[in-house]
Scaffold this motif. Sequence first.
Motif, PDB file in Angstrom:
ATOM      1  N   GLU A  75       1.223  21.634  28.975  1.00 49.28           N
ATOM      2  CA  GLU A  75       2.320  21.328  28.041  1.00 49.28           C
ATOM      3  C   GLU A  75       2.533  19.822  27.929  1.00 49.28           C
ATOM      4  O   GLU A  75       2.780  19.302  26.847  1.00 49.28           O
ATOM      5  N   ILE A  76       2.437  19.151  29.064  1.00 49.41           N
ATOM      6  CA  ILE A  76       2.610  17.690  29.055  1.00 49.41           C
ATOM      7  C   ILE A  76       1.492  17.042  28.231  1.00 49.41           C
ATOM      8  O   ILE A  76       1.739  16.157  27.415  1.00 49.41           O
ATOM      9  N   GLU A  77       0.277  17.538  28.427  1.00 47.53           N
ATOM     10  CA  GLU A  77      -0.852  16.975  27.675  1.00 47.53           C
ATOM     11  C   GLU A  77      -0.711  17.216  26.176  1.00 47.53           C
ATOM     12  O   GLU A  77      -0.998  16.345  25.359  1.00 47.53           O
ATOM     13  N   VAL A  78      -0.250  18.427  25.822  1.00 46.71           N
ATOM     14  CA  VAL A  78      -0.046  18.745  24.402  1.00 46.71           C
ATOM     15  C   VAL A  78       0.987  17.804  23.806  1.00 46.71           C
ATOM     16  O   VAL A  78       0.805  17.254  22.717  1.00 46.71           O
ATOM     17  N   GLU A  79       2.077  17.598  24.539  1.00 52.01           N
ATOM     18  CA  GLU A  79       3.148  16.731  24.033  1.00 52.01           C
ATOM     19  C   GLU A  79       2.670  15.280  23.897  1.00 52.01           C
ATOM     20  O   GLU A  79       2.995  14.596  22.928  1.00 52.01           O
ATOM     21  N   GLN A  80       1.863  14.834  24.858  1.00 51.31           N
ATOM     22  CA  GLN A  80       1.341  13.463  24.792  1.00 51.31           C
ATOM     23  C   GLN A  80       0.413  13.295  23.594  1.00 51.31           C
ATOM     24  O   GLN A  80       0.454  12.284  22.898  1.00 51.31           O
ATOM     25  N   ALA A  81      -0.395  14.318  23.351  1.00 55.10           N
ATOM     26  CA  ALA A  81      -1.311  14.263  22.213  1.00 55.10           C
ATOM     27  C   ALA A  81      -0.522  14.225  20.909  1.00 55.10           C
ATOM     28  O   ALA A  81      -0.854  13.504  19.969  1.00 55.10           O
ATOM     29  N   ARG A  82       0.556  15.004  20.875  1.00 56.83           N
ATOM     30  CA  ARG A  82       1.400  15.053  19.682  1.00 56.83           C
ATOM     31  C   ARG A  82       2.070  13.703  19.432  1.00 56.83           C
ATOM     32  O   ARG A  82       2.160  13.242  18.298  1.00 56.83           O
ATOM     33  N   GLU A  83       2.531  13.096  20.507  1.00 55.89           N
ATOM     34  CA  GLU A  83       3.193  11.803  20.369  1.00 55.89           C
ATOM     35  C   GLU A  83       2.206  10.743  19.858  1.00 55.89           C
ATOM     36  O   GLU A  83       2.542   9.922  19.012  1.00 55.89           O
ATOM     37  N   LYS A  84       1.002  10.801  20.381  1.00 54.96           N
ATOM     38  CA  LYS A  84      -0.035   9.861  19.973  1.00 54.96           C
ATOM     39  C   LYS A  84      -0.335  10.047  18.486  1.00 54.96           C
ATOM     40  O   LYS A  84      -0.445   9.088  17.728  1.00 54.96           O
ATOM     41  N   LYS A  85      -0.426  11.311  18.072  1.00 54.16           N
ATOM     42  CA  LYS A  85      -0.701  11.628  16.674  1.00 54.16           C
ATOM     43  C   LYS A  85       0.440  11.127  15.772  1.00 54.16           C
ATOM     44  O   LYS A  85       0.201  10.567  14.706  1.00 54.16           O
ATOM     45  N   ARG A  86       1.685  11.332  16.232  1.00 54.34           N
ATOM     46  CA  ARG A  86       2.841  10.850  15.456  1.00 54.34           C
ATOM     47  C   ARG A  86       2.767   9.342  15.265  1.00 54.34           C
ATOM     48  O   ARG A  86       3.025   8.826  14.187  1.00 54.34           O
ATOM     49  N   ASP A  87       2.435   8.641  16.347  1.00 51.51           N
ATOM     50  CA  ASP A  87       2.318   7.183  16.272  1.00 51.51           C
ATOM     51  C   ASP A  87       1.235   6.764  15.284  1.00 51.51           C
ATOM     52  O   ASP A  87       1.417   5.842  14.499  1.00 51.51           O
ATOM     53  N   GLU A  88       0.103   7.453  15.350  1.00 48.26           N
ATOM     54  CA  GLU A  88      -1.013   7.105  14.465  1.00 48.26           C
ATOM     55  C   GLU A  88      -0.638   7.320  12.996  1.00 48.26           C
ATOM     56  O   GLU A  88      -0.942   6.493  12.141  1.00 48.26           O
ATOM     57  N   LEU A  89       0.043   8.446  12.729  1.00 44.49           N
ATOM     58  CA  LEU A  89       0.440   8.736  11.351  1.00 44.49           C
ATOM     59  C   LEU A  89       1.413   7.688  10.830  1.00 44.49           C
ATOM     60  O   LEU A  89       1.305   7.225   9.695  1.00 44.49           O
ATOM     61  N   LEU A  90       2.360   7.317  11.693  1.00 42.66           N
ATOM     62  CA  LEU A  90       3.341   6.322  11.274  1.00 42.66           C
ATOM     63  C   LEU A  90       2.670   4.971  11.030  1.00 42.66           C
ATOM     64  O   LEU A  90       2.945   4.304  10.028  1.00 42.66           O
ATOM     65  N   GLN A  91       1.776   4.592  11.930  1.00 43.97           N
ATOM     66  CA  GLN A  91       1.098   3.307  11.757  1.00 43.97           C
ATOM     67  C   GLN A  91       0.295   3.267  10.470  1.00 43.97           C
ATOM     68  O   GLN A  91       0.273   2.265   9.762  1.00 43.97           O
ATOM     69  N   ARG A  92      -0.354   4.379  10.161  1.00 44.27           N
ATOM     70  CA  ARG A  92      -1.146   4.466   8.930  1.00 44.27           C
ATOM     71  C   ARG A  92      -0.231   4.345   7.706  1.00 44.27           C
ATOM     72  O   ARG A  92      -0.531   3.620   6.754  1.00 44.27           O
ATOM     73  N   ALA A  93       0.911   5.053   7.767  1.00 47.16           N
ATOM     74  CA  ALA A  93       1.861   5.010   6.647  1.00 47.16           C
ATOM     75  C   ALA A  93       2.429   3.604   6.488  1.00 47.16           C
ATOM     76  O   ALA A  93       2.583   3.098   5.373  1.00 47.16           O
ATOM     77  N   GLN A  94       2.710   2.947   7.619  1.00 49.16           N
ATOM     78  CA  GLN A  94       3.248   1.578   7.563  1.00 49.16           C
ATOM     79  C   GLN A  94       2.216   0.614   6.988  1.00 49.16           C
ATOM     80  O   GLN A  94       2.540  -0.249   6.181  1.00 49.16           O
ATOM     81  N   GLN A  95       0.980   0.818   7.395  1.00 49.69           N
ATOM     82  CA  GLN A  95      -0.100  -0.055   6.925  1.00 49.69           C
ATOM     83  C   GLN A  95      -0.291   0.090   5.410  1.00 49.69           C
ATOM     84  O   GLN A  95      -0.359  -0.899   4.680  1.00 49.69           O
ATOM     85  N   LEU A  96      -0.326   1.359   4.946  1.00 48.71           N
ATOM     86  CA  LEU A  96      -0.487   1.598   3.503  1.00 48.71           C
ATOM     87  C   LEU A  96       0.675   1.011   2.719  1.00 48.71           C
ATOM     88  O   LEU A  96       0.500   0.418   1.666  1.00 48.71           O
ATOM     89  N   THR A  97       1.893   1.198   3.273  1.00 48.60           N
ATOM     90  CA  THR A  97       3.077   0.699   2.581  1.00 48.60           C
ATOM     91  C   THR A  97       3.022  -0.826   2.462  1.00 48.60           C
ATOM     92  O   THR A  97       3.317  -1.385   1.399  1.00 48.60           O
ATOM     93  N   THR A  98       2.646  -1.488   3.545  1.00 46.10           N
ATOM     94  CA  THR A  98       2.548  -2.946   3.510  1.00 46.10           C
ATOM     95  C   THR A  98       1.501  -3.389   2.494  1.00 46.10           C
ATOM     96  O   THR A  98       1.759  -4.270   1.669  1.00 46.10           O
TER      97      THR A  98
END
Length: 162
Positions: free
Chosen positions: A50-73
């Motif tokens: 469960e901890i690993e799943v949550e960590q993977a999810r958090e990493k994915k959330r960060d990646e999606l946000l960074q991509r969205a921020q990059q595109l927006t900029t």
Amino acid sequence: MSWEIMRTETAPCECGEGTETFTFEMDDWNRTQSSTEIHCPKCQQKKQREIEVEQAREKKRDELLQRAQQLTTERYLLQWLALFAGMTKKAAWERYTGGSGYPALGTFYLHVKHSGSLGKYMEWCLTNDLERSLGVLEVKDKEIDALLQERAQLWRPSSVPL
Ligand SMILES: [Zn+2]
């Protein structure tokens, strides 16, 4: 500063084959914390997964946000800065907040001051509150929306005990 164990409780683990021990502690400031120790290989493994799943999810959330921020900029920063160029701080605040809500005018002034200039603060606002900024720009960007939506779906509450 030290934690003192107030009490411990042992109960059957989730699968029933072993036990879990809960420990409640308090420090000199009456702050409390609790921890769980699992005495069951099966449940211990499940918790680890469960901890690993949550960590993977958090990493994915960060990646999606960074991509969205990059595109927006890349796509909207110039347009965004042009929108506020030459405006007074008060006019920029009204445009950004619609005249109410967060940040309050005084807070907005402080943020501008700490950022060094109105432009620098507005640039920060663009990537740190993407949805709102794109709304202010009246931009509909399907690609960015899709990234943000995918990210929102990853906010499922975790079943991992803290
Ligand atoms: Zn178990």
